[in-house]
Design a protein around this motif. Structure first.
Motif, PDB file in Angstrom:
ATOM      1  N   ILE A 150       0.837  -1.206   0.000  1.00  0.00           N
ATOM      2  CA  ILE A 150       0.000   0.000   0.000  1.00  0.00           C
ATOM      3  C   ILE A 150       0.874   1.259   0.000  1.00  0.00           C
ATOM      4  CG2 ILE A 150      -1.538   1.377   1.500  1.00  0.00           C
ATOM      5  CD1 ILE A 150      -2.907  -1.323   2.243  1.00  0.00           C
ATOM      6  N   HIS A 151       1.866   1.274   0.879  1.00  0.00           N
ATOM      7  CA  HIS A 151       2.715   2.464   0.986  1.00  0.00           C
ATOM      8  C   HIS A 151       3.620   2.631  -0.236  1.00  0.00           C
ATOM      9  CE1 HIS A 151       1.811   4.135   4.980  1.00  0.00           C
ATOM     10  NE2 HIS A 151       1.313   2.939   5.168  1.00  0.00           N
ATOM     11  N   LEU A 152       4.117   1.515  -0.793  1.00  0.00           N
ATOM     12  CA  LEU A 152       4.968   1.622  -1.981  1.00  0.00           C
ATOM     13  C   LEU A 152       4.187   2.157  -3.176  1.00  0.00           C
ATOM     14  CD1 LEU A 152       7.309  -1.510  -1.954  1.00  0.00           C
ATOM     15  CD2 LEU A 152       7.962   0.879  -1.931  1.00  0.00           C
ATOM     16  N   GLU A 153       2.958   1.649  -3.361  1.00  0.00           N
ATOM     17  CA  GLU A 153       2.117   2.152  -4.464  1.00  0.00           C
ATOM     18  C   GLU A 153       1.845   3.646  -4.278  1.00  0.00           C
ATOM     19  OE1 GLU A 153      -1.460  -0.192  -4.755  1.00  0.00           O
ATOM     20  OE2 GLU A 153      -0.396  -1.913  -5.583  1.00  0.00           O
ATOM     21  N   SER A 154       1.548   4.028  -3.050  1.00  0.00           N
ATOM     22  CA  SER A 154       1.254   5.436  -2.753  1.00  0.00           C
ATOM     23  C   SER A 154       2.491   6.309  -2.961  1.00  0.00           C
ATOM     24  CB  SER A 154       0.763   5.588  -1.310  1.00  0.00           C
ATOM     25  OG  SER A 154      -0.325   4.728  -1.076  1.00  0.00           O
ATOM     26  N   LEU A 155       3.654   5.791  -2.521  1.00  0.00           N
ATOM     27  CA  LEU A 155       4.901   6.552  -2.686  1.00  0.00           C
ATOM     28  C   LEU A 155       5.260   6.725  -4.155  1.00  0.00           C
ATOM     29  CD1 LEU A 155       7.139   5.079   0.152  1.00  0.00           C
ATOM     30  CD2 LEU A 155       6.542   7.468  -0.141  1.00  0.00           C
ATOM     31  N   ALA A 156       5.076   5.674  -4.943  1.00  0.00           N
ATOM     32  CA  ALA A 156       5.416   5.738  -6.370  1.00  0.00           C
ATOM     33  C   ALA A 156       4.573   6.810  -7.064  1.00  0.00           C
ATOM     34  CB  ALA A 156       5.194   4.379  -7.023  1.00  0.00           C
ATOM     35  N   LEU A 157       3.272   6.801  -6.783  1.00  0.00           N
ATOM     36  CA  LEU A 157       2.389   7.804  -7.393  1.00  0.00           C
ATOM     37  C   LEU A 157       2.703   9.210  -6.889  1.00  0.00           C
ATOM     38  CD1 LEU A 157      -1.135   6.148  -7.619  1.00  0.00           C
ATOM     39  CD2 LEU A 157       0.040   7.375  -9.449  1.00  0.00           C
ATOM     40  N   THR A 158       2.969   9.311  -5.590  1.00  0.00           N
ATOM     41  CA  THR A 158       3.288  10.622  -5.003  1.00  0.00           C
ATOM     42  C   THR A 158       4.563  11.193  -5.620  1.00  0.00           C
ATOM     43  OG1 THR A 158       2.263   9.962  -2.928  1.00  0.00           O
ATOM     44  CG2 THR A 158       3.708  11.860  -2.828  1.00  0.00           C
ATOM     45  N   LEU A 159       5.584  10.330  -5.767  1.00  0.00           N
ATOM     46  CA  LEU A 159       6.843  10.779  -6.357  1.00  0.00           C
ATOM     47  C   LEU A 159       6.632  11.274  -7.789  1.00  0.00           C
ATOM     48  CD1 LEU A 159       9.961  11.030  -6.196  1.00  0.00           C
ATOM     49  CD2 LEU A 159      10.094   8.695  -7.038  1.00  0.00           C
ATOM     50  N   GLY A 160       5.903  10.492  -8.578  1.00  0.00           N
ATOM     51  CA  GLY A 160       5.639  10.875  -9.971  1.00  0.00           C
ATOM     52  C   GLY A 160       4.883  12.191 -10.047  1.00  0.00           C
ATOM     53  N   LEU A 161       3.840  12.308  -9.227  1.00  0.00           N
ATOM     54  CA  LEU A 161       3.040  13.536  -9.224  1.00  0.00           C
ATOM     55  C   LEU A 161       3.856  14.732  -8.746  1.00  0.00           C
ATOM     56  CD1 LEU A 161      -0.378  12.166  -7.934  1.00  0.00           C
ATOM     57  CD2 LEU A 161      -0.015  13.362 -10.088  1.00  0.00           C
ATOM     58  N   ALA A 162       4.710  14.496  -7.748  1.00  0.00           N
ATOM     59  CA  ALA A 162       5.528  15.599  -7.216  1.00  0.00           C
ATOM     60  C   ALA A 162       6.464  16.141  -8.289  1.00  0.00           C
ATOM     61  CB  ALA A 162       6.334  15.111  -6.010  1.00  0.00           C
ATOM     62  N   VAL A 163       7.075  15.244  -9.074  1.00  0.00           N
ATOM     63  CA  VAL A 163       7.996  15.690 -10.136  1.00  0.00           C
ATOM     64  C   VAL A 163       7.227  16.451 -11.212  1.00  0.00           C
ATOM     65  CG1 VAL A 163       9.522  14.897 -11.989  1.00  0.00           C
ATOM     66  CG2 VAL A 163       9.691  13.864  -9.724  1.00  0.00           C
ATOM     67  N   VAL A 164       6.125  15.851 -11.691  1.00  0.00           N
ATOM     68  CA  VAL A 164       5.369  16.464 -12.787  1.00  0.00           C
ATOM     69  C   VAL A 164       4.718  17.787 -12.341  1.00  0.00           C
ATOM     70  CG1 VAL A 164       3.395  16.159 -14.330  1.00  0.00           C
ATOM     71  CG2 VAL A 164       4.989  14.278 -13.968  1.00  0.00           C
ATOM     72  N   VAL A 165       4.003  17.735 -11.214  1.00  0.00           N
ATOM     73  CA  VAL A 165       3.318  18.941 -10.730  1.00  0.00           C
ATOM     74  C   VAL A 165       4.338  20.010 -10.325  1.00  0.00           C
ATOM     75  CG1 VAL A 165       1.807  19.858  -8.905  1.00  0.00           C
ATOM     76  CG2 VAL A 165       1.223  17.723 -10.045  1.00  0.00           C
ATOM     77  N   GLY A 166       5.427  19.580  -9.681  1.00  0.00           N
ATOM     78  CA  GLY A 166       6.461  20.529  -9.248  1.00  0.00           C
ATOM     79  C   GLY A 166       7.087  21.265 -10.418  1.00  0.00           C
ATOM     80  N   LEU A 167       7.427  20.525 -11.478  1.00  0.00           N
ATOM     81  CA  LEU A 167       8.050  21.168 -12.640  1.00  0.00           C
ATOM     82  C   LEU A 167       7.060  22.042 -13.403  1.00  0.00           C
ATOM     83  CD1 LEU A 167      10.456  18.370 -13.891  1.00  0.00           C
ATOM     84  CD2 LEU A 167      11.044  20.515 -12.793  1.00  0.00           C
ATOM     85  N   THR A 168       5.810  21.596 -13.483  1.00  0.00           N
ATOM     86  CA  THR A 168       4.789  22.422 -14.143  1.00  0.00           C
ATOM     87  C   THR A 168       4.597  23.726 -13.370  1.00  0.00           C
ATOM     88  OG1 THR A 168       3.670  20.421 -14.891  1.00  0.00           O
ATOM     89  CG2 THR A 168       2.391  22.452 -14.985  1.00  0.00           C
ATOM     90  N   TYR A 169       4.550  23.601 -12.046  1.00  0.00           N
ATOM     91  CA  TYR A 169       4.389  24.764 -11.166  1.00  0.00           C
ATOM     92  C   TYR A 169       5.556  25.744 -11.359  1.00  0.00           C
ATOM     93  CZ  TYR A 169       3.490  27.098  -6.630  1.00  0.00           C
ATOM     94  OH  TYR A 169       3.221  27.994  -5.637  1.00  0.00           O
ATOM     95  N   SER A 170       6.769  25.181 -11.421  1.00  0.00           N
ATOM     96  CA  SER A 170       7.962  26.003 -11.616  1.00  0.00           C
ATOM     97  C   SER A 170       7.938  26.695 -12.990  1.00  0.00           C
ATOM     98  CB  SER A 170       9.198  25.106 -11.489  1.00  0.00           C
ATOM     99  OG  SER A 170      10.325  25.767 -11.923  1.00  0.00           O
ATOM    100  N   LEU A 171       7.467  25.945 -13.988  1.00  0.00           N
ATOM    101  CA  LEU A 171       7.373  26.477 -15.355  1.00  0.00           C
ATOM    102  C   LEU A 171       6.357  27.621 -15.423  1.00  0.00           C
ATOM    103  CD1 LEU A 171       8.777  25.614 -17.981  1.00  0.00           C
ATOM    104  CD2 LEU A 171       6.756  24.256 -18.535  1.00  0.00           C
TER     105      LEU A 171
END
Lengths: 130, 65
Positions: free
Chosen positions: A73-94
């Motif tokens: 459960i935690h690994l699935e959640s972490l994987a999605l969180t990491l992916g979203l953090a990179v994508v959303v973070g870079l979009t936000y920065s852009l």
């Protein structure tokens, strides 16, 4: 197993709170307590960093004490969180770099986003297996 | 993966909590295995088989989707 789990959770809670407290001290101390004294500021930042490392170690210890389903459960959640953090973070920065938003992209907003995303995903994944 | 865990647990008068404590997993994990939402790891399957004194294939059966 239950006693070990309680102990790990208690340790993580203690280190998380102490990390938050030392972060607040390092953030507001220079302005409100010690009048920008560089040695005290360096000390406060160092103490905060060490508490952050200890919080990570406590989190790792708790993670290693999880059983197989909790780990999944935690690994699935972490994987999605990491992916979203990179994508959303870079979009936000852009958005900030291209002046599409009127304010500066603050790292604290990304941290809040990561925390809330992880919380929601763990809740959703836990319900999936209930 | 199909399993007979719920039947075996009932036959032996174990609660999910009892079984979880004996096997060394959480009650949620036992519940998820019984509902066939989660496949146990090999060590957990062996512990269950040892507890009920049955071969693994008598408790779990694999069906290709």
């Amino acid at each position: 197993m239950k006693a070990e789990r309680k102990k790990n959770l208690y340790n993580l809670a203690i280190w998380t709170w102490s990390w938050v407290a030392t972060l607040a001290l390092a953030s507001f101390g220079p302005k409100y307590i010690w009048d920008d004294h560089s040695v005290l500021t360096t000390l406060a930042v160092s103490v905060n960093f060490v508490h952050g490392i200890l919080m990570i170690i406590a989190n790792r210890r708790m993670f290693n004490n999880f059983d197989e389903l909790e780990r999944k459960i935690h690994l699935e959640s972490l994987a999605l969180t990491l992916g979203l953090a990179v994508v959303v973070g870079l979009t936000y920065s852009l958005l900030d770099a291209t002046n599409l938003i009127a304010y500066n992209a603050e790292i604290s907003n990304l941290v809040i986003f990561i925390g809330l995303t992880y919380l929601v995903l763990v809740t959703v994944n836990t319900k999936r297996y209930a | 993966m199909k399993n007979k865990l719920k039947v075996l647990r009932a036959e032996n008068s174990y609660t999910q909590e009892d079984l979880a404590d004996i096997i060394g997993v959480s009650r949620q994990t036992i519940n998820a295995i019984e509902k066939e939402k989660f496949d146990p790891s090999l060590p957990t399957a062996f512990r269950i088989s040892r507890l009920f004194k049955l071969p693994i294939e008598a408790i779990f059966s694999f069906e290709e989707n």
